[in-house]
Write an enzyme that holds these catalytic residues in place. Structure first.
Site, short mmCIF file in Angstrom:
data_model
loop_
_atom_site.label_atom_id
_atom_site.label_comp_id
_atom_site.label_asym_id
_atom_site.label_seq_id
_atom_site.Cartn_x
_atom_site.Cartn_y
_atom_site.Cartn_z
CE1 TYR A 2 -3.66 2.56 0.56
CE2 TYR A 2 -2.41 3.29 2.46
CZ TYR A 2 -3.45 3.48 1.56
OH TYR A 2 -4.26 4.59 1.67
CG ASP A 41 5.65 3.41 1.18
OD1 ASP A 41 5.91 3.99 2.26
OD2 ASP A 41 4.50 3.32 0.72
CE LYS A 91 0.78 4.54 8.69
NZ LYS A 91 0.87 4.03 7.33
C1 LIG Z 1 0.21 4.51 5.94
C2 LIG Z 1 0.96 4.26 4.72
C3 LIG Z 1 0.95 5.13 3.62
C4 LIG Z 1 -0.02 6.29 3.54
O1 LIG Z 1 0.20 7.23 4.51
P1 LIG Z 1 -1.01 8.23 4.89
O2 LIG Z 1 -0.39 9.16 5.87
O3 LIG Z 1 -2.10 7.38 5.44
O4 LIG Z 1 -1.42 8.91 3.62
C5 LIG Z 1 1.78 4.88 2.57
N1 LIG Z 1 2.62 3.83 2.57
C6 LIG Z 1 2.67 2.96 3.60
C7 LIG Z 1 3.62 1.83 3.55
C8 LIG Z 1 1.82 3.14 4.69
O5 LIG Z 1 1.83 2.24 5.67
#
Ligand SMILES: *Cc1c(COP(=O)(O)O)cnc(C)c1O
Length: 467
Positions: free
Chosen positions: A177, A275, A303
């Protein structure tokens, strides 16, 4: 002085409040069947004005068919709903809260910061401080730009990669994701065109996903074949992945997979984007790239670097980052980017994590749950597996090993729903989906970890093959 006093008073009120709640008593009886009238009323009201009553879909608890948790307040490792029920929290705002809820150190610094104003729309020294702190710990990041969400970070990193390489295709992996930008919301196509993605949401024109190739995670040979296929190789701008996937439950990439991606992208002149929105400052100070010993060209963070506030970032090689406006031709911007309050929270969060022994202690806390559970799974030959990297982990029910999304889909959804309810009844809140990671924070206490371990063992003993 008054500020400090206020925060500590708030803090102590909460501590004494929690004591009266007595977690263990809440665990008796059937909490999910126990009415949560106030939460129900608030959720019903929310549903009238906000679609599904939530501002992010997984919060609606559709997978586990129950009234969502409606939070009133939280402290340390405990979240308390509007009916006064307390839960040990393993969601931790989806991994953002590595120091637990309402960490007094972060609260105090943020409060002090807010008195100086909350947003200026001009550049500030605190951005310099957090940028340098991150660059110090993540060597592949030579320059960084702050944004407000992980979605923005990945979206911007991909635009930058396309601008820097003058190519259009991106490769992503099924089950990873990267936020909700158009080009990432894809599902596997079928037949010959199986790598050519189709949109997984309505509202996305086919043109927006026609440059996204969606490949199976951890498939070393298959992915190598595609990357070296001359039909695509000269047009691929970047390969983006979660090096340790957290969004299909915890599924680490194999070392071979990561190394193959590093080698092949280099060979074809594409960029490798990690990511690390979850894994950054989660699996160690240097994130998953330190864990694997591989240097990506660009990295996305989020995060934890917001310390509970909206902040995220992308960064990497200086020559690539300098392609961004105002220096270069790739446009990217944000009204609240580098917001001083979020920067302060992020700075404190990262600084506390960089204290010696922090990650070792965190892993030990996670091990208190994962090790005994894995022992039982093995001993009793249960169809389940607890996959862990450091303080992030997922208990997969109905599968003995999960290496990709196809495996994750093979888990037992109905069993997970029962498991979620069982934990909830015992005053333990885990993410309300089988496809999510659980997170341990430095605020998790030994009694709470033991209570959680015992609740899982009790559940597993009811489904073990020899019971
Ligand atoms: C949470 C997440 C995102 C998206 O971040 P948001 O702040 O919710 O837009 C993208 N990549 C990874 C791996 C994530 O866990």
């Amino acid at each position: 002085m008054i500020v400090v006093y206020d925060i500590w008073k708030f803090w102590f009120d909460r501590i004494f409040g929690i004591d009266r709640l007595s977690l263990s008593d809440k665990g008796k009886g059937n909490m999910s069947e126990r009415a949560r009238p106030k939460s129900q009323r608030i959720y019903d009201s929310l549903c009238e004005v906000i679609p599904g009553g939530v501002n992010s879909p997984v919060r609606a608890c559709r997978d586990v068919h129950q009234l969502p948790l409606v939070a009133d307040y939280a402290m340390q490792d405990v979240i308390v709903d509007c009916d006064g029920c307390a839960y040990i929290d393993f969601c931790g705002s989806w991994g953002a809260l590595i120091h637990g809820h309402a960490n007094p150190h972060i609260l105090q610094a943020v409060h002090k910061r807010m008195l100086k104003g909350t947003s200026y729309g001009v550049t500030t020294p605190i951005e310099d401080e957090l940028a340098r702190e991150i660059i110090r710990h993540v060597p592949s990041i030579e320059k960084i730009r702050f944004v407000s969400s992980g979605t923005e970070a990945t979206m911007s990193a991909v635009r930058l990669a396309r601008g820097a390489t003058q190519r259009d295709y991106i490769v992503k992996f099924v089950g990873n994701y990267h936020g909700h930008a158009d080009g990432f919301l894809v599902q596997a196509g079928s037949g010959v065109a199986q790598f050519i993605a189709t949109a997984s949401s309505q509202g996305i024109p086919p043109e927006s996903v026609k440059f996204t190739l969606n490949l199976p995670y951890n498939d070393v040979e298959g992915v190598r074949a595609l990357l070296s296929n001359s039909q695509y190789s000269k047009n691929i701008a970047a390969v983006i992945l979660e090096p340790i996937a957290g969004n299909m439950g915890v599924v680490p990439a194999s070392k071979d997979f990561i190394q193959m991606l590093r080698d092949e992208t280099k060979k074809i002149g594409a960029l490798l984007i990690f990511d690390e929105v979850i894994t950054g400052f989660r699996v160690g100070l240097g994130g998953a790239q330190e864990y694997y010993g591989v240097k990506p060209d660009l990295t996305c963070l989020g995060k934890i670097i917001g310390g509970g506030f909206p902040a995220a970032a992308f960064g990497g090689r200086r020559d690539i980052m300098d392609q961004l406006a105002p220096l270069g031709p790739v446009y990217q911007a944000g009204t609240l980017s580098g917001n001083p309050v979020a920067m302060e929270a992020g700075l404190q969060s990262v600084r506390m994590a960089s204290k010696p022994g922090f990650y070792k202690a965190l892993q030990q806390k996670a091990d208190m749950i994962v090790q005994p559970v894995n022992e039982m799974i093995k001993q009793k030959n249960i169809d389940a597996c607890f996959q862990q990297v450091g303080s992030m982990f997922t208990l997969f029910l109905g599968k003995r090993h999960v290496a990709n999304m196809a495996d994750a889909k093979g888990t037992d959804q109905e069993l997970f729903t029962r498991f979620f309810k069982h934990m909830f009844d015992h005053g333990i809140y885990i993410p309300p989906s089988q496809y999510e990671a659980w997170f341990v924070s430095s605020a998790h206490t030994t009694p709470h970890l033991e209570k959680t371990r015992d609740a899982i063992l009790a559940f597993l003993s009811t489904i073990s093959n020899d019971s």
